[in-house]
Enzyme design. Structure first.
Site, short mmCIF file in Angstrom:
data_model
loop_
_atom_site.label_atom_id
_atom_site.label_comp_id
_atom_site.label_asym_id
_atom_site.label_seq_id
_atom_site.Cartn_x
_atom_site.Cartn_y
_atom_site.Cartn_z
N GLY A 71 0.77 -1.22 -0.08
CA GLY A 71 -0.09 -0.17 -0.02
C GLY A 71 0.94 1.10 -0.09
CD GLN A 72 -1.63 6.25 -1.25
OE1 GLN A 72 -1.05 7.40 -1.95
NE2 GLN A 72 -2.92 6.26 -0.35
CB VAL A 73 1.17 3.72 4.78
CG1 VAL A 73 2.11 3.87 6.21
CG2 VAL A 73 0.50 5.29 4.51
CG ASP A 103 -6.67 -12.65 3.04
OD1 ASP A 103 -6.93 -11.46 3.36
OD2 ASP A 103 -7.02 -13.61 2.49
CB THR A 127 -8.06 2.23 1.71
OG1 THR A 127 -7.65 1.64 0.55
CG2 THR A 127 -7.30 2.00 2.86
CG ASP A 156 -9.88 12.81 8.32
OD1 ASP A 156 -9.27 12.46 7.48
OD2 ASP A 156 -11.06 13.39 7.78
CE1 TYR A 216 -10.73 3.39 5.31
CE2 TYR A 216 -11.25 5.59 5.76
CZ TYR A 216 -10.54 4.75 5.47
OH TYR A 216 -9.27 4.77 5.88
CE LYS A 227 -8.34 2.69 9.25
NZ LYS A 227 -7.36 1.79 8.91
CD1 TRP A 240 -8.19 14.17 3.38
CD2 TRP A 240 -7.38 16.12 2.27
NE1 TRP A 240 -9.11 15.09 3.36
CE2 TRP A 240 -8.66 16.16 2.50
CE3 TRP A 240 -6.71 17.31 1.91
CZ2 TRP A 240 -9.48 17.45 2.33
CZ3 TRP A 240 -7.43 18.39 1.39
CH2 TRP A 240 -8.79 18.48 1.64
P1 NDP Z 1 -3.50 1.77 0.45
O1 NDP Z 1 -5.09 1.47 -0.16
O2 NDP Z 1 -2.65 2.32 -0.33
O3 NDP Z 1 -3.12 0.36 0.83
C1 NDP Z 1 -4.03 -0.25 1.67
C2 NDP Z 1 -3.12 -1.87 1.54
O4 NDP Z 1 -4.00 -2.68 2.40
C3 NDP Z 1 -3.17 -2.49 0.13
O5 NDP Z 1 -1.83 -2.75 -0.14
C4 NDP Z 1 -3.98 -3.49 0.18
O6 NDP Z 1 -3.65 -4.61 -0.91
C5 NDP Z 1 -4.24 -3.93 1.45
N1 NDP Z 1 -5.42 -4.89 1.81
C6 NDP Z 1 -6.40 -4.52 1.62
N2 NDP Z 1 -7.34 -5.47 1.89
C7 NDP Z 1 -6.51 -6.46 2.58
C8 NDP Z 1 -6.60 -7.79 3.10
N3 NDP Z 1 -7.83 -8.55 3.21
N4 NDP Z 1 -5.54 -8.31 3.36
C9 NDP Z 1 -4.45 -7.97 3.21
N5 NDP Z 1 -4.05 -6.68 2.87
C10 NDP Z 1 -5.20 -5.91 2.35
O7 NDP Z 1 -3.88 2.50 2.09
P2 NDP Z 1 -2.91 3.61 2.44
O8 NDP Z 1 -1.69 3.05 2.61
O9 NDP Z 1 -3.34 4.89 1.91
O10 NDP Z 1 -3.59 3.67 3.89
C11 NDP Z 1 -2.48 3.16 5.24
C12 NDP Z 1 -3.54 3.47 6.51
O11 NDP Z 1 -3.83 4.68 6.37
C13 NDP Z 1 -4.62 2.73 6.29
O12 NDP Z 1 -5.09 2.20 7.63
C14 NDP Z 1 -5.84 3.70 6.07
O13 NDP Z 1 -7.08 3.32 6.49
C15 NDP Z 1 -5.15 4.98 6.55
N6 NDP Z 1 -5.63 5.96 5.97
C16 NDP Z 1 -5.59 6.33 4.52
C17 NDP Z 1 -5.83 7.41 4.18
C18 NDP Z 1 -5.94 7.81 2.61
O14 NDP Z 1 -6.19 8.84 2.17
N7 NDP Z 1 -5.42 7.02 1.82
C19 NDP Z 1 -6.38 8.68 4.90
C20 NDP Z 1 -6.57 8.38 6.16
C21 NDP Z 1 -6.06 7.33 6.95
P3 NDP Z 1 -4.27 -4.79 -2.35
O15 NDP Z 1 -3.61 -3.54 -2.97
O16 NDP Z 1 -3.90 -5.95 -2.62
O17 NDP Z 1 -5.80 -4.61 -1.98
#
Ligand code: NDP
Length: 297
Positions: free
Chosen positions: A10-12, A40, A66, A106, A129, A133, A154
């Site tokens: 994911g991004q983070v 998973d 997300t 937030d 969502y 969370k 964001w």
């Molecule tokens: P991303 O959507 O970029 O990444 C989320 C990751 O979670 C993806 O790699 C995704 O994999 C993985 N994922 C989803 N479902 C599953 C599952 N069942 N099992 C394992 N992995 C899974 O999110 P961010 O990096 O942006 O977010 C990081 C954190 O920050 C999260 O907790 C989010 O709630 C929080 N956040 C994010 C914001 C935003 O603007 N993005 C804002 C505020 C908070 P896959 O790609 O395979 O689906």
């Protein structure tokens, strides 16, 4: 020290792979099963077994459901991944004596008013969502494990899709863009979140009393419209050929989506800055850096 990272792509999660690597033995998982380890979050038994097998000192959970609009109809999946999986991690962290580092949003708040939210403010999510969370946060807090929860907003990363890239793509073909101007927050880089996480992981090993819930966002505030204007101005000033000539501010009500969005996404980050002696740069510096990277300027 052993660190078990979930959601590595994911991004983070991607940035955490970089920032956590110098701190110890990093085992980073996505949703695939590798060497008998499952990342998973939908499969709670496999998740529990994986944590028991690895026996980490730190569990870092960057995985989440997300898709904010899809969560309105896909509630079971969102609740399982964002809520129940967090509970499993917390229970296992408690029994191992490990730390759990987790991210939230937030969107746990109502979005009312214009004051930046503090950690102690009442929660009242306006969409599924946000509710899922919040359930994850509460499960962790109630578990009794050692935890850090970072609520952020964001989030963007240079890798993958983000709002700025979407604006640049649309601006190449369209003369006019309409962008929401009544939602206010702070664009926050995944790289900043990952760097702060690594610094916090180091500090809590020496000072366990720093455990808790923190707001983590870049400094300053802007609307999506202001954010888009910054992106387009930077691109034009750096020689990008864009068709866009005007960016119209619109209200959220003019852009209906399945999930409601809070208007006030401002986060008060005083507690994080004070407790960890950290400085949070303004949102423009991180966005400009990301733009230089994606535009190769
Ligand atoms: P991303 O959507 O970029 O990444 C989320 C990751 O979670 C993806 O790699 C995704 O994999 C993985 N994922 C989803 N479902 C599953 C599952 N069942 N099992 C394992 N992995 C899974 O999110 P961010 O990096 O942006 O977010 C990081 C954190 O920050 C999260 O907790 C989010 O709630 C929080 N956040 C994010 C914001 C935003 O603007 N993005 C804002 C505020 C908070 P896959 O790609 O395979 O689906």
């Amino acid at each position: 020290m052993k660190i078990l990272l979930f959601g590595k792509n994911g991004q983070v999660g991607w940035e955490l792979q970089r920032s956590l690597a110098p701190l110890g033995d990093l085992i980073a998982l996505d949703r695939q099963t590798v060497d008998g380890l499952s990342g998973d979050l939908f499969n709670l038994d496999a998740l529990r077994a994986t944590i028991r097998q690895v026996k980490p000192d730190f569990i870092v959970n960057a995985a989440a459901y997300t898709a904010v609009d899809k969560a309105e109809s896909d509630t079971e999946l969102a609740d399982r991944v964002n809520g129940q999986a967090s509970q499993v991690m917390a229970e296992e962290a408690l029994s191992l004596g490990a730390w759990l580092i987790h991210y939230s949003t937030d969107y746990v708040f109502s979005g009312k008013g214009s004051t930046p939210w503090q950690e102690t403010d009442a929660v009242a999510p306006v969409n599924r969502y946000g509710a899922s969370k919040l359930a994850g946060e509460q499960a962790i807090i109630e578990s009794g494990c050692k935890y850090l929860i970072f609520r952020t907003s964001w989030v963007y990363g240079a890798r993958g899709n983000n709002f700025a890239k979407t604006m640049l793509r649309l601006a190449k073909d369209r003369e006019t863009l309409s962008v929401i101007a009544d939602q206010i927050g702070a664009p926050t880089g995944a790289d900043l979140i990952a760097d702060i996480t690594a610094l916090a992981v180091q500090q809590v090993q020496l000072r366990q009393e720093l455990a808790g819930l923190y707001h983590l966002a870049a400094s300053g505030e802007v609307s999506w419209h202001g954010y888009a204007s910054h992106v387009i101005s930077f691109a034009q000033a750096n020689g990008e050929q864009l068709a866009v000539t005007s960016i119209h501010p619109i209200e959220t009500t003019a852009y209906p989506t399945p999930a409601r969005r809070p208007l006030n996404s401002r986060l008060n980050t005083q507690k994080l800055r004070d407790n960890f002696s950290l400085h949070l740069p303004d949102w423009q510096s991180g966005v400009t850096r990301m733009l230089r990277e994606v535009l190769n300027k």
